[in-house]
Design a protein around this motif. Structure first.
Motif, PDB file in Angstrom:
ATOM      1  N   PRO A   1       0.837  -1.206   0.000  1.00  0.00           N
ATOM      2  CA  PRO A   1       0.000   0.000   0.000  1.00  0.00           C
ATOM      3  C   PRO A   1       0.873   1.258   0.000  1.00  0.00           C
ATOM      4  O   PRO A   1       1.877   1.329   0.717  1.00  0.00           O
ATOM      5  N   ILE A   2       0.479   2.222  -0.806  1.00  0.00           N
ATOM      6  CA  ILE A   2       1.291   3.431  -0.984  1.00  0.00           C
ATOM      7  C   ILE A   2       0.416   4.653  -0.726  1.00  0.00           C
ATOM      8  O   ILE A   2      -0.710   4.735  -1.233  1.00  0.00           O
ATOM      9  N   GLY A   3       0.917   5.594   0.049  1.00  0.00           N
ATOM     10  CA  GLY A   3       0.190   6.816   0.347  1.00  0.00           C
ATOM     11  C   GLY A   3       0.483   7.912  -0.647  1.00  0.00           C
ATOM     12  O   GLY A   3       1.519   7.921  -1.323  1.00  0.00           O
ATOM     13  N   LYS A   4      -0.426   8.849  -0.754  1.00  0.00           N
ATOM     14  CA  LYS A   4      -0.257   9.985  -1.661  1.00  0.00           C
ATOM     15  C   LYS A   4       1.005  10.762  -1.297  1.00  0.00           C
ATOM     16  O   LYS A   4       1.266  11.039  -0.127  1.00  0.00           O
ATOM     17  N   GLY A   5       1.793  11.088  -2.319  1.00  0.00           N
ATOM     18  CA  GLY A   5       3.006  11.865  -2.113  1.00  0.00           C
ATOM     19  C   GLY A   5       4.237  11.048  -1.813  1.00  0.00           C
ATOM     20  O   GLY A   5       5.357  11.584  -1.794  1.00  0.00           O
ATOM     21  N   GLU A   6       4.073   9.742  -1.578  1.00  0.00           N
ATOM     22  CA  GLU A   6       5.237   8.899  -1.281  1.00  0.00           C
ATOM     23  C   GLU A   6       6.109   8.730  -2.521  1.00  0.00           C
ATOM     24  O   GLU A   6       5.627   8.745  -3.651  1.00  0.00           O
ATOM     25  N   SER A   7       7.404   8.546  -2.281  1.00  0.00           N
ATOM     26  CA  SER A   7       8.337   8.268  -3.373  1.00  0.00           C
ATOM     27  C   SER A   7       8.127   6.840  -3.866  1.00  0.00           C
ATOM     28  O   SER A   7       8.144   5.891  -3.077  1.00  0.00           O
ATOM     29  N   LEU A   8       7.918   6.695  -5.156  1.00  0.00           N
ATOM     30  CA  LEU A   8       7.701   5.382  -5.746  1.00  0.00           C
ATOM     31  C   LEU A   8       8.999   4.779  -6.253  1.00  0.00           C
ATOM     32  O   LEU A   8       9.211   3.574  -6.159  1.00  0.00           O
ATOM     33  N   LEU A   9       9.818   5.616  -6.824  1.00  0.00           N
ATOM     34  CA  LEU A   9      11.136   5.151  -7.253  1.00  0.00           C
ATOM     35  C   LEU A   9      12.040   6.355  -7.442  1.00  0.00           C
ATOM     36  O   LEU A   9      11.579   7.468  -7.672  1.00  0.00           O
ATOM     37  N   SER A  10      13.338   6.116  -7.328  1.00  0.00           N
ATOM     38  CA  SER A  10      14.343   7.155  -7.472  1.00  0.00           C
ATOM     39  C   SER A  10      15.545   6.549  -8.180  1.00  0.00           C
ATOM     40  O   SER A  10      16.229   5.685  -7.631  1.00  0.00           O
ATOM     41  N   ILE A  11      15.771   6.975  -9.401  1.00  0.00           N
ATOM     42  CA  ILE A  11      16.855   6.408 -10.213  1.00  0.00           C
ATOM     43  C   ILE A  11      18.066   7.332 -10.133  1.00  0.00           C
ATOM     44  O   ILE A  11      18.043   8.443 -10.665  1.00  0.00           O
ATOM     45  N   PRO A  12      19.128   6.908  -9.456  1.00  0.00           N
ATOM     46  CA  PRO A  12      20.294   7.781  -9.294  1.00  0.00           C
ATOM     47  C   PRO A  12      21.002   8.022 -10.627  1.00  0.00           C
ATOM     48  O   PRO A  12      20.842   7.268 -11.586  1.00  0.00           O
ATOM     49  N   GLN A  13      21.793   9.060 -10.640  1.00  0.00           N
ATOM     50  CA  GLN A  13      22.407   9.520 -11.876  1.00  0.00           C
ATOM     51  C   GLN A  13      23.226   8.435 -12.568  1.00  0.00           C
ATOM     52  O   GLN A  13      23.239   8.356 -13.797  1.00  0.00           O
ATOM     53  N   GLN A  14      23.887   7.587 -11.810  1.00  0.00           N
ATOM     54  CA  GLN A  14      24.748   6.584 -12.444  1.00  0.00           C
ATOM     55  C   GLN A  14      23.961   5.520 -13.201  1.00  0.00           C
ATOM     56  O   GLN A  14      24.529   4.762 -13.988  1.00  0.00           O
ATOM     57  N   LEU A  15      22.643   5.458 -12.975  1.00  0.00           N
ATOM     58  CA  LEU A  15      21.813   4.488 -13.683  1.00  0.00           C
ATOM     59  C   LEU A  15      20.945   5.136 -14.760  1.00  0.00           C
ATOM     60  O   LEU A  15      20.144   4.452 -15.404  1.00  0.00           O
ATOM     61  N   VAL A  16      21.084   6.450 -14.940  1.00  0.00           N
ATOM     62  CA  VAL A  16      20.361   7.165 -15.992  1.00  0.00           C
ATOM     63  C   VAL A  16      21.211   7.125 -17.258  1.00  0.00           C
ATOM     64  O   VAL A  16      22.350   7.608 -17.265  1.00  0.00           O
ATOM     65  N   LEU A  17      20.692   6.532 -18.310  1.00  0.00           N
ATOM     66  CA  LEU A  17      21.466   6.342 -19.539  1.00  0.00           C
ATOM     67  C   LEU A  17      21.333   7.563 -20.439  1.00  0.00           C
ATOM     68  O   LEU A  17      20.533   7.621 -21.374  1.00  0.00           O
ATOM     69  N   THR A  18      22.138   8.561 -20.156  1.00  0.00           N
ATOM     70  CA  THR A  18      22.203   9.773 -20.964  1.00  0.00           C
ATOM     71  C   THR A  18      23.141   9.544 -22.151  1.00  0.00           C
ATOM     72  O   THR A  18      23.915   8.572 -22.165  1.00  0.00           O
ATOM     73  N   PRO A  19      23.130  10.438 -23.129  1.00  0.00           N
ATOM     74  CA  PRO A  19      24.100  10.321 -24.223  1.00  0.00           C
ATOM     75  C   PRO A  19      25.541  10.330 -23.720  1.00  0.00           C
ATOM     76  O   PRO A  19      26.391   9.612 -24.258  1.00  0.00           O
ATOM     77  N   ALA A  20      25.822  11.128 -22.681  1.00  0.00           N
ATOM     78  CA  ALA A  20      27.184  11.168 -22.135  1.00  0.00           C
ATOM     79  C   ALA A  20      27.569   9.818 -21.545  1.00  0.00           C
ATOM     80  O   ALA A  20      28.699   9.344 -21.718  1.00  0.00           O
ATOM     81  N   ALA A  21      26.625   9.169 -20.842  1.00  0.00           N
ATOM     82  CA  ALA A  21      26.910   7.855 -20.272  1.00  0.00           C
ATOM     83  C   ALA A  21      27.113   6.821 -21.371  1.00  0.00           C
ATOM     84  O   ALA A  21      27.987   5.959 -21.276  1.00  0.00           O
ATOM     85  N   ALA A  22      26.303   6.906 -22.420  1.00  0.00           N
ATOM     86  CA  ALA A  22      26.456   5.974 -23.540  1.00  0.00           C
ATOM     87  C   ALA A  22      27.800   6.158 -24.227  1.00  0.00           C
ATOM     88  O   ALA A  22      28.471   5.181 -24.595  1.00  0.00           O
ATOM     89  N   LEU A  23      28.216   7.406 -24.394  1.00  0.00           N
ATOM     90  CA  LEU A  23      29.514   7.678 -25.023  1.00  0.00           C
ATOM     91  C   LEU A  23      30.644   7.107 -24.191  1.00  0.00           C
ATOM     92  O   LEU A  23      31.595   6.514 -24.718  1.00  0.00           O
ATOM     93  N   GLU A  24      30.540   7.255 -22.875  1.00  0.00           N
ATOM     94  CA  GLU A  24      31.583   6.764 -21.966  1.00  0.00           C
ATOM     95  C   GLU A  24      31.771   5.256 -22.115  1.00  0.00           C
ATOM     96  O   GLU A  24      32.881   4.743 -22.023  1.00  0.00           O
ATOM     97  N   GLN A  25      30.671   4.528 -22.373  1.00  0.00           N
ATOM     98  CA  GLN A  25      30.712   3.066 -22.425  1.00  0.00           C
ATOM     99  C   GLN A  25      30.893   2.511 -23.840  1.00  0.00           C
ATOM    100  O   GLN A  25      31.058   1.307 -24.010  1.00  0.00           O
ATOM    101  N   SER A  26      30.858   3.361 -24.849  1.00  0.00           N
ATOM    102  CA  SER A  26      30.853   2.901 -26.232  1.00  0.00           C
ATOM    103  C   SER A  26      32.234   2.459 -26.711  1.00  0.00           C
ATOM    104  O   SER A  26      33.254   3.102 -26.405  1.00  0.00           O
ATOM    105  N   CYS A  27      32.273   1.396 -27.498  1.00  0.00           N
ATOM    106  CA  CYS A  27      33.529   0.969 -28.119  1.00  0.00           C
ATOM    107  C   CYS A  27      33.986   1.967 -29.175  1.00  0.00           C
ATOM    108  O   CYS A  27      35.133   1.941 -29.616  1.00  0.00           O
TER     109      CYS A  27
END
Length: 485
Positions: A92-118
């Motif tokens: 059960p979840i109340g109004k206003g509660e945090s459902l999920l929080s994805i930290p920056q290191q798990l956000v796949l931005t173009p910069a992150a993709a470039l860092e990992q690209s061959c």
């Protein structure tokens, strides 16, 4: 990719953002129906529970992400009826509660993709747009399979998304006459431009032995990556309007009425989602992909909401300054001051019209003798909202004429399209009633045909309704003018 191509592809999808409202008149189920099924009192209290049919691969991805810094969310991956894989409340979840929080290191931005690209050394020497960098990374990760660093995420990505990049040319032509047809062509052309602009980098990678040996960067592989991006990329307003892939969070399905959305929180340094109301355990969490028409949802995500369930449904009407108007340049400059262009698309809805629609045609019809006159008239029309009586008739007539021209552009008869749509809807309803899987097991081409027909039939209903309403208003204006004359 040229800037126009980037706009055509990457600008198509903004899951988490809610656009400014226009008229008021693969989520496959509206939240109001969920309320009715669950019991309104239970929803308000957050009481009760629903059995959770958890999805093993989705839960494995969640566990994998938690090991890498994802705060344990209050959601579970589950098989959701009519929606495929989705996310549901694990408790059960109340109004206003945090459902999920994805930290920056798990956000796949173009910069992150470039860092990992061959291809990183080559892409640093020959930069490509963000869209292309992400597509190359996706294709590389998919080809690497279980040896890839993001396999738990990539293996959940669909083989087919249903977006317009996967349509045949014949299927695209079903949209002829609609602005959706132009949109579809622009999106497909942008994908072709992306593929073309990659060739120099891919040739260099092959020459230097940097390209994977397993054919990661073939045309089919990149076409798949473009389709995934079109259907899953999220634009984060709080992160400078940057686009990114959000592993696990992108399992969230769409609800036309949802008020929840994903965005970047600078204070938490994460992409966050909060509950806009209470949820029972097992209830599916739905977010808004944006206030889009059913046709726009179809092009990007491959689905249409049920008829009548999308409050943002409608069409767009193209209006423009007359090419032969001697004052066109003055008028265009004045329009830019108010965020409008010399050629402008206006959203039409069944119940109302956007504020600027008739004001725009009044401005177009006006005779002005200087730039200053154009600017003064623009301020009166777009800031004060006042249409001079001398321009009212011409303005209304211009909108009616534009709507009639838009209606005439559809190549098939309305009655014929409506009859075919009714037949396809009856077939889908019969399949569901007989215990079939419904849309999930239906022939993809037939389902796509039904959705395309649904979009263009509704557009013509909106255009016809607009003509009727404005013609009545035109009669009132003309009647008043005769009395005053």
């Amino acid at each position: 990719m040229a800037s126009a191509a980037v706009k055509g592809l990457a600008g198509t999808r903004q899951r988490q953002q809610v656009a400014a409202p226009g008229w008021a008149p693969r989520h496959r189920r509206c939240r109001c129906r969920l309320a009715a099924q669950a019991g309104l009192l239970d929803l308000l209290r957050g009481a009760g529970s629903t059995e959770i049919a958890t999805d093993a691969e989705g839960e494995e991805l969640k566990a994998w992400l938690i090991e890498r810094g994802l705060p344990p969310p209050k959601l579970a991956a589950a098989a959701t009826p009519g929606s495929g894989r989705g996310l549901v409340a694990a408790q059960p979840i109340g109004k206003g509660e945090s459902l999920l929080s994805i930290p920056q290191q798990l956000v796949l931005t173009p910069a992150a993709a470039l860092e990992q690209s061959c291809l990183r050394p080559l892409l640093e020497e020959q930069p490509l747009p963000a869209w292309s960098v992400l597509a190359l990374w996706l294709a590389e990760q998919r080809a690497a399979g279980s040896a890839g660093g993001w396999w738990p995420y990539v293996r959940l990505l669909p083989e087919r998304t249903g977006c317009v990049l996967e349509w045949s040319e014949e299927e695209v032509e079903w949209l002829c006459g609609s602005q959706l047809h132009s949109d579809a062509l622009e999106i497909r052309a942008a994908a072709e431009a992306s593929w073309a602009e990659m060739q120099a980098v891919l040739a260099a990678a092959k020459a230097q032995g940097r390209a994977p040996a397993h054919g990661a960067f073939g045309r089919a592989q990149l076409q798949w990556a473009f389709a995934v991006l079109l259907s899953r990329l999220v634009r984060l307003a709080g992160l400078g309007d940057q686009e990114a892939l959000l592993p696990w969070a992108d399992l969230l399905n769409h609800d036309c009425a949802a008020a929840s959305f994903l965005d970047w929180s600078a204070t938490e340094a994460a992409v966050v989602l909060r509950a806009e109301r209470r949820y029972r355990a097992g209830e599916q969490l739905l977010i808004s992909y944006g206030q889009k028409t059913s046709g726009e949802l179809l092009l990007s995500y491959g689905f249409c909401p049920d008829l009548g369930s999308n409050p943002h449904d409608g069409c767009r009407l193209l209006l423009e300054l007359a090419p032969g108007d001697a004052a066109r340049n003055w008028k265009a400059a004045a329009l830019r001051q108010h965020g409008l262009a010399a050629s402008q698309l206006f959203p039409l809805r069944m119940a109302a019209a956007p504020f600027e629609l008739v004001h725009y045609t009044a401005f177009s019809a006006a005779v002005v003798g200087s730039r200053q006159e154009a600017e003064q008239l623009a301020r009166r029309l777009f800031e004060e909202g006042d249409i001079p009586p001398a321009l009212q008739t011409a303005a209304l007539e211009a909108v009616v004429a534009a709507c009639k021209a838009a209606l005439a552009a559809y190549p098939r008869s309305f009655d014929g399209d409506r009859a075919e749509l009714d037949r396809l809807q009856d077939q889908a309803s019969a399949a569901a009633a007989s215990g079939g899987a419904g849309d999930g097991s239906a022939d993809a081409g037939q389902q796509r045909r039904r959705h395309a027909l649904q979009a263009v039939v509704y557009e013509r209903q909106v255009l016809s309704r607009t003509v009727f309403v404005l013609q009545q208003e035109l009669k009132d204006v003309q009647r008043l003018a005769r009395r005053q004359g």
